[in-house]
Design a protein around this motif. Sequence first.
Motif, short mmCIF file in Angstrom:
data_model
loop_
_atom_site.label_atom_id
_atom_site.label_comp_id
_atom_site.label_asym_id
_atom_site.label_seq_id
_atom_site.Cartn_x
_atom_site.Cartn_y
_atom_site.Cartn_z
N ASP A 125 -39.83 -0.79 -59.55
CA ASP A 125 -38.48 -1.37 -59.51
C ASP A 125 -37.48 -0.27 -59.84
O ASP A 125 -36.94 -0.21 -60.95
CB ASP A 125 -38.37 -2.54 -60.48
N VAL A 126 -37.23 0.58 -58.86
CA VAL A 126 -36.38 1.76 -59.06
C VAL A 126 -34.93 1.37 -59.33
O VAL A 126 -34.28 1.95 -60.21
CB VAL A 126 -36.49 2.71 -57.85
N ASN A 127 -34.41 0.40 -58.60
CA ASN A 127 -33.00 0.07 -58.76
C ASN A 127 -32.71 -1.00 -59.80
O ASN A 127 -31.59 -1.47 -59.92
CB ASN A 127 -32.39 -0.30 -57.40
N GLY A 128 -33.72 -1.35 -60.57
CA GLY A 128 -33.54 -2.28 -61.68
C GLY A 128 -34.01 -1.63 -62.96
O GLY A 128 -33.25 -0.98 -63.68
N VAL A 129 -35.31 -1.76 -63.24
CA VAL A 129 -35.90 -1.28 -64.48
C VAL A 129 -35.69 0.23 -64.66
O VAL A 129 -35.26 0.68 -65.72
CB VAL A 129 -37.41 -1.63 -64.53
N VAL A 130 -35.97 1.01 -63.62
CA VAL A 130 -35.87 2.47 -63.75
C VAL A 130 -34.42 2.91 -63.93
O VAL A 130 -34.11 3.74 -64.78
CB VAL A 130 -36.52 3.18 -62.53
N LYS A 131 -33.54 2.35 -63.13
CA LYS A 131 -32.12 2.70 -63.22
C LYS A 131 -31.58 2.43 -64.63
O LYS A 131 -30.90 3.27 -65.22
CB LYS A 131 -31.33 1.90 -62.17
N ARG A 132 -31.93 1.29 -65.18
CA ARG A 132 -31.48 0.97 -66.55
C ARG A 132 -32.09 1.92 -67.57
O ARG A 132 -31.40 2.40 -68.47
CB ARG A 132 -31.82 -0.48 -66.89
N ARG A 133 -33.38 2.22 -67.43
CA ARG A 133 -34.04 3.10 -68.41
C ARG A 133 -33.46 4.50 -68.38
O ARG A 133 -33.28 5.14 -69.42
CB ARG A 133 -35.56 3.12 -68.14
N LEU A 134 -33.15 5.02 -67.18
CA LEU A 134 -32.58 6.37 -67.07
C LEU A 134 -31.08 6.38 -67.35
O LEU A 134 -30.49 7.45 -67.47
CB LEU A 134 -32.85 6.95 -65.68
N ASP A 135 -30.49 5.20 -67.43
CA ASP A 135 -29.05 5.07 -67.65
C ASP A 135 -28.26 5.85 -66.59
O ASP A 135 -27.45 6.72 -66.91
CB ASP A 135 -28.67 5.53 -69.06
N VAL A 136 -28.56 5.53 -65.33
CA VAL A 136 -27.88 6.16 -64.21
C VAL A 136 -27.29 5.08 -63.32
O VAL A 136 -27.70 3.93 -63.35
CB VAL A 136 -28.84 7.06 -63.39
N ARG A 137 -26.30 5.49 -62.52
CA ARG A 137 -25.66 4.54 -61.61
C ARG A 137 -26.61 4.14 -60.49
O ARG A 137 -26.66 3.00 -60.06
CB ARG A 137 -24.39 5.16 -61.02
N LYS B 222 -28.50 10.42 -61.31
CA LYS B 222 -27.49 11.29 -61.93
C LYS B 222 -26.62 10.49 -62.89
O LYS B 222 -26.31 9.33 -62.65
CB LYS B 222 -26.58 11.90 -60.86
N ARG B 223 -26.21 11.18 -63.94
CA ARG B 223 -25.25 10.63 -64.89
C ARG B 223 -24.39 11.80 -65.36
O ARG B 223 -24.93 12.78 -65.88
CB ARG B 223 -25.97 9.98 -66.08
N ALA B 224 -23.10 11.72 -65.14
CA ALA B 224 -22.16 12.77 -65.56
C ALA B 224 -22.58 14.14 -65.04
O ALA B 224 -22.53 15.13 -65.75
CB ALA B 224 -22.01 12.79 -67.09
N GLY B 225 -23.06 14.18 -63.79
CA GLY B 225 -23.45 15.43 -63.16
C GLY B 225 -24.83 15.93 -63.53
O GLY B 225 -25.31 16.91 -62.98
N GLU B 226 -25.49 15.27 -64.48
CA GLU B 226 -26.82 15.67 -64.92
C GLU B 226 -27.87 14.87 -64.13
O GLU B 226 -27.79 13.65 -64.05
CB GLU B 226 -26.99 15.37 -66.41
N VAL B 227 -28.83 15.58 -63.54
CA VAL B 227 -29.93 14.91 -62.84
C VAL B 227 -31.00 14.56 -63.86
O VAL B 227 -31.42 15.40 -64.65
CB VAL B 227 -30.52 15.80 -61.72
#
Length: 182
Positions: free
Chosen positions: A94-106, A75-80
Amino acid sequence: MGFDWSEAAGTLEVSPALERAGLLAEPVARSVRELGDERIGVAEIDPELADTSAFCAEYGSPLELSANCVVVAGKRAGEVRHAACLVLATTRADVNGVVKRRLDVRKASFASMDDAVELTGMEYGGITPFGLPEGWPVLIDAAVAEAAAVVVGSGVRRSKLIAPGEALTRLPGAEVLEGLGR
């Protein structure tokens, strides 16, 4: 002579997927037709053996030539935000590294089984990068993209697709990422 699927296929009898669309989930069949690549094959399997380790053991398909497709959400700003990640079965996304950065989510995490099935229109254990919802990034590990052929789901548990890694990079939303699979 058609494409040689034998290295990834093990003992499977593979046919061109364009000729056997009845073995695919509807969104997957549509995607395969749109891609129009005759190198994409399909093989019928026992649906009880759809999970990667059981599949590879039964059919002699090398684990390093099987790719798992997982649905992730953040999620980012309420958007899934959703994405599909395609990594070799010998690695983990690598969900909490590469994927998190690519999706720009916390925080990014695997989507629940129910959400993944509902959002993709595919069976759990058969989710594939083919035929995903419009606008989803399809994050592909570089090792998958470079493979001569890999086994992936078909949208249903009763068959598997075998495709060149290069063909997967031409799917809508496809992005090749170094280090996605660890």
